[in-house]
Motif scaffolding. Structure first.
Motif, PDB file in Angstrom:
ATOM      1  N   GLY A 243     -34.657 -10.411  -0.202  1.00 51.30           N
ATOM      2  CA  GLY A 243     -34.427 -10.906  -1.541  1.00 51.30           C
ATOM      3  C   GLY A 243     -35.606 -10.656  -2.455  1.00 51.30           C
ATOM      4  N   VAL A 244     -35.484 -11.062  -3.707  1.00 48.37           N
ATOM      5  CA  VAL A 244     -36.519 -10.835  -4.709  1.00 48.37           C
ATOM      6  C   VAL A 244     -36.789 -12.143  -5.419  1.00 48.37           C
ATOM      7  N   ASP A 245     -38.072 -12.538  -5.493  1.00 49.39           N
ATOM      8  CA  ASP A 245     -38.390 -13.787  -6.182  1.00 49.39           C
ATOM      9  C   ASP A 245     -38.654 -13.514  -7.655  1.00 49.39           C
ATOM     10  N   ALA A 246     -38.878 -14.533  -8.394  1.00 52.62           N
ATOM     11  CA  ALA A 246     -39.050 -14.412  -9.844  1.00 52.62           C
ATOM     12  C   ALA A 246     -40.319 -13.648 -10.194  1.00 52.62           C
ATOM     13  N   MET A 247     -41.374 -13.827  -9.391  1.00 56.40           N
ATOM     14  CA  MET A 247     -42.625 -13.119  -9.681  1.00 56.40           C
ATOM     15  C   MET A 247     -42.443 -11.615  -9.552  1.00 56.40           C
ATOM     16  N   ALA A 248     -41.688 -11.167  -8.540  1.00 55.98           N
ATOM     17  CA  ALA A 248     -41.447  -9.734  -8.367  1.00 55.98           C
ATOM     18  C   ALA A 248     -40.662  -9.177  -9.544  1.00 55.98           C
ATOM     19  N   VAL A 249     -39.680  -9.916 -10.027  1.00 61.71           N
ATOM     20  CA  VAL A 249     -38.913  -9.440 -11.185  1.00 61.71           C
ATOM     21  C   VAL A 249     -39.807  -9.350 -12.417  1.00 61.71           C
ATOM     22  N   GLY A 250     -40.634 -10.363 -12.626  1.00 62.00           N
ATOM     23  CA  GLY A 250     -41.529 -10.335 -13.779  1.00 62.00           C
ATOM     24  C   GLY A 250     -42.509  -9.177 -13.719  1.00 62.00           C
ATOM     25  N   MET A 251     -43.074  -8.956 -12.512  1.00 63.53           N
ATOM     26  CA  MET A 251     -44.013  -7.840 -12.380  1.00 63.53           C
ATOM     27  C   MET A 251     -43.312  -6.504 -12.599  1.00 63.53           C
ATOM     28  N   SER A 252     -42.062  -6.361 -12.160  1.00 66.57           N
ATOM     29  CA  SER A 252     -41.311  -5.123 -12.389  1.00 66.57           C
ATOM     30  C   SER A 252     -41.064  -4.893 -13.874  1.00 66.57           C
ATOM     31  N   ILE A 253     -40.766  -5.998 -14.605  1.00 69.86           N
ATOM     32  CA  ILE A 253     -40.539  -5.864 -16.052  1.00 69.86           C
ATOM     33  C   ILE A 253     -41.831  -5.431 -16.751  1.00 69.86           C
ATOM     34  N   VAL A 254     -42.933  -6.065 -16.353  1.00 65.75           N
ATOM     35  CA  VAL A 254     -44.225  -5.687 -16.946  1.00 65.75           C
ATOM     36  C   VAL A 254     -44.551  -4.224 -16.623  1.00 65.75           C
ATOM     37  N   ASN A 255     -44.292  -3.795 -15.382  1.00 64.51           N
ATOM     38  CA  ASN A 255     -44.575  -2.406 -14.981  1.00 64.51           C
ATOM     39  C   ASN A 255     -43.745  -1.406 -15.784  1.00 64.51           C
ATOM     40  N   MET A 256     -42.437  -1.724 -15.952  1.00 66.58           N
ATOM     41  CA  MET A 256     -41.578  -0.824 -16.738  1.00 66.58           C
ATOM     42  C   MET A 256     -42.047  -0.740 -18.186  1.00 66.58           C
ATOM     43  N   ALA A 257     -42.441  -1.866 -18.761  1.00 68.05           N
ATOM     44  CA  ALA A 257     -42.931  -1.848 -20.140  1.00 68.05           C
ATOM     45  C   ALA A 257     -44.200  -1.005 -20.254  1.00 68.05           C
ATOM     46  N   MET A 258     -45.077  -1.140 -19.242  1.00 66.99           N
ATOM     47  CA  MET A 258     -46.300  -0.341 -19.259  1.00 66.99           C
ATOM     48  C   MET A 258     -45.996   1.152 -19.145  1.00 66.99           C
ATOM     49  N   LEU A 259     -45.062   1.517 -18.256  1.00 67.89           N
ATOM     50  CA  LEU A 259     -44.719   2.927 -18.083  1.00 67.89           C
ATOM     51  C   LEU A 259     -44.146   3.515 -19.373  1.00 67.89           C
ATOM     52  N   LEU A 260     -43.264   2.754 -20.037  1.00 71.52           N
ATOM     53  CA  LEU A 260     -42.683   3.255 -21.290  1.00 71.52           C
ATOM     54  C   LEU A 260     -43.750   3.366 -22.381  1.00 71.52           C
ATOM     55  N   ALA A 261     -44.680   2.401 -22.435  1.00 77.34           N
ATOM     56  CA  ALA A 261     -45.751   2.473 -23.429  1.00 77.34           C
ATOM     57  C   ALA A 261     -46.664   3.664 -23.159  1.00 77.34           C
ATOM     58  N   SER A 262     -46.959   3.914 -21.888  1.00 82.68           N
ATOM     59  CA  SER A 262     -47.804   5.069 -21.546  1.00 82.68           C
ATOM     60  C   SER A 262     -47.122   6.377 -21.911  1.00 82.68           C
ATOM     61  N   LEU A 263     -45.807   6.452 -21.658  1.00 83.43           N
ATOM     62  CA  LEU A 263     -45.066   7.654 -22.055  1.00 83.43           C
ATOM     63  C   LEU A 263     -45.084   7.844 -23.563  1.00 83.43           C
ATOM     64  N   ALA A 264     -44.944   6.760 -24.305  1.00 82.97           N
ATOM     65  CA  ALA A 264     -44.977   6.870 -25.766  1.00 82.97           C
ATOM     66  C   ALA A 264     -46.340   7.364 -26.242  1.00 82.97           C
ATOM     67  N   LEU A 265     -47.415   6.814 -25.671  1.00 82.79           N
ATOM     68  CA  LEU A 265     -48.744   7.284 -26.049  1.00 82.79           C
ATOM     69  C   LEU A 265     -48.923   8.756 -25.696  1.00 82.79           C
ATOM     70  N   LEU A 266     -48.425   9.133 -24.543  1.00 82.95           N
ATOM     71  CA  LEU A 266     -48.570  10.531 -24.116  1.00 82.95           C
ATOM     72  C   LEU A 266     -47.804  11.471 -25.025  1.00 82.95           C
ATOM     73  N   ARG A 267     -46.610  11.047 -25.456  1.00 78.81           N
ATOM     74  CA  ARG A 267     -45.817  11.903 -26.339  1.00 78.81           C
ATOM     75  C   ARG A 267     -46.466  12.084 -27.705  1.00 78.81           C
TER      76      ARG A 267
END
Length: 466
Positions: free
Chosen positions: A62-86
């Protein structure tokens, strides 16, 4: 029909979208390859994140709430990094990716320890290690030190739980040492590979600069060679003008005598018709004198080559008076020009220079008279042959081998420059032709020249011919 059009438009749009995606905005050209690699890492991590979360959700753990939150933060960081790179901010994108990833990994190792991270440890740590390497050597080894500290922290977290099980502690220690050794070895290999790549790029850049410098030197040498060739041609023209000067002056004196004679006849005439006829004769003689002087000036003028299509038979026939002036009264001039073998593309002034050079050399070889013959033949389907033969003293083998060298001459000092045959050979070869000399002592000399036909040259250059 509508479906096929839509499919065609979508197929044509796909390559354009791919090109736009690959066309990263880059401020520094040195970051070009690094930006492409970072983009690939960011895209791969962004695709893996939801898949990993879904697999964990479907598993028994299963997945706890902390793992979901960290995944959301990671996805936001990846999208922000892609935007900066573009937008061309490669360094900012790489720093954001490394910093946030290390922060999330730190929280995960403090919260869950080392053992729960073991199945995905490689996928978690390799991308951030690559990101650190892209920022530079110091950033990479700082990232490695941080990852080693995380392994130690995670191992300490697991050891607190397994303190009552010594055998599990040994397994945990072995796992920690294996992880640390793997990180350090991977970082070492990556560091050496990047160092070798940097050295190869520096070597390639240095070689490129050397090749560019060599190319520039070669261009300068070619330009200098062309300039010297033009000067040699002009010098040979001046030598030819000197040889023609006496003959031209002789003809010009004859024409002036005609002018004076017709002018005297006009003054002595008693009728208007006789005076008008005398003036017409004066005009005709003056026109011929102007043509003689203009031809000499045109020949001596230093100009670039101007190839044109002409009949060599007609050109040689027009040169008959000029050729005649180069020989003594006891020399017989023979021109075998008919039937004409065809047209050539060549600079006509240079063509005349070559023939005048050959005739002048033949005249020097026959001081007491002889025979000079110029003949035209068809030398194959694409070439026209020009033969210039004399009955002079000829050349021995040593002189014949060197006669085309610049400044080589057997004449006394002040009577020859040694440029005639060398310049003639250079002009013929530059036009795609060839020159050969047959000579023997006491048997005269035969200079054989082959020039490409005008049609064959136009065909090679893709010019349509009539």
């Amino acid at each position: 029909m509508h479906d096929s059009d839509s499919t065609g438009r979508s197929d044509a749009r796909a390559p354009r979208l791919l090109q736009r995606w690959r066309a990263l905005a880059r401020v520094d050209p040195a970051d070009r390859r690094n930006a492409s690699m970072l983009q690939a890492v960011l895209v791969a991590s962004a695709l893996f994140q939801p898949v990993s979360l879904a697999l964990a959700w479907a598993s028994a753990v299963g997945v706890d709430a902390m793992a979901v939150g960290m995944s959301i933060v990671n996805m936001a960081m990846l999208l922000a990094s892609l935007a900066l790179l573009r937008h061309g901010a490669f360094v900012a994108a790489a720093r954001l990716f490394v910093a946030v990833t290390l922060a999330l990994l730190t929280a995960a190792y403090f919260h869950w320890g080392l053992a729960p991270q073991a199945p995905q440890q490689l996928l978690q740590l390799v991308p951030v290690l690559i990101g650190g390497a892209l920022l530079g050597r110091r950033a990479m080894w700082t990232t490695v030190a941080w990852l080693v500290a995380l392994v130690v922290v995670g191992g300490w977290r697991d050891a607190a739980v397994l303190a009552h099980r010594p055998d599990s502690l040994l397994v945990l220690g072995s796992r920690m040492l294996g992880s640390i050794f793997g990180f350090v070895m991977a970082a070492f290999v990556l560091d050496q590979a990047l160092a070798g790549l940097r050295e190869n790029l520096a070597l390639a850049r240095r070689r490129g600069n050397e090749l560019a410098a060599a190319r520039d030197r070669l261009q300068l040498e070619m330009q200098e060679k062309e300039r010297q060739r033009d000067q040699l041609v002009h010098a040979q023209k001046m030598e030819g003008v000197g040889r023609l000067a006496s003959g031209v002056a002789h003809d010009f004196n004859h024409l002036l005598t005609l002018v004076l004679g017709h002018a005297a006849r006009g003054r002595a005439s008693t009728t208007l018709d006789d005076a008008h006829g005398a003036l017409l004769d004066v005009q005709s003689a003056a026109r011929r004198a102007a043509a003689v002087s203009r031809r000499l000036l045109d020949f001596s003028r230093m100009e670039d080559a101007r190839p044109e299509v002409f009949d060599p038979a007609a050109a040689i026939e027009e040169m008959r008076p000029m050729l005649r002036q180069l020989f003594s009264a006891g020399t017989r001039l023979e021109l075998q020009l008919q039937p004409s073998p065809g047209l050539v593309r060549f600079d006509r002034a240079q063509f005349e220079l070559i023939l005048l050079t050959l005739a002048a050399n033949a005249g020097d070889a026959m001081p007491v008279g002889g025979r000079f013959q110029v003949a035209l033949t068809a030398a194959g389907p694409d070439m026209i042959g020009i033969s210039a033969r004399d009955d002079g003293h000829g050349m021995d083998a040593d002189v014949r081998e060197r006669c085309l060298e610049p400044f080589f001459t057997t004449k006394p000092s002040g009577q020859g420059t040694g440029l005639g045959l060398a310049v003639a050979a250079g002009l013929v070869q530059a036009a795609g032709g060839s020159i050969a000399i047959d000579s023997a002592p006491g048997h005269g000399t035969n200079v054989r020249i082959a020039l490409p036909r005008a049609g064959s040259i136009d065909a090679e250059r893709g010019v349509p011919t009539a």
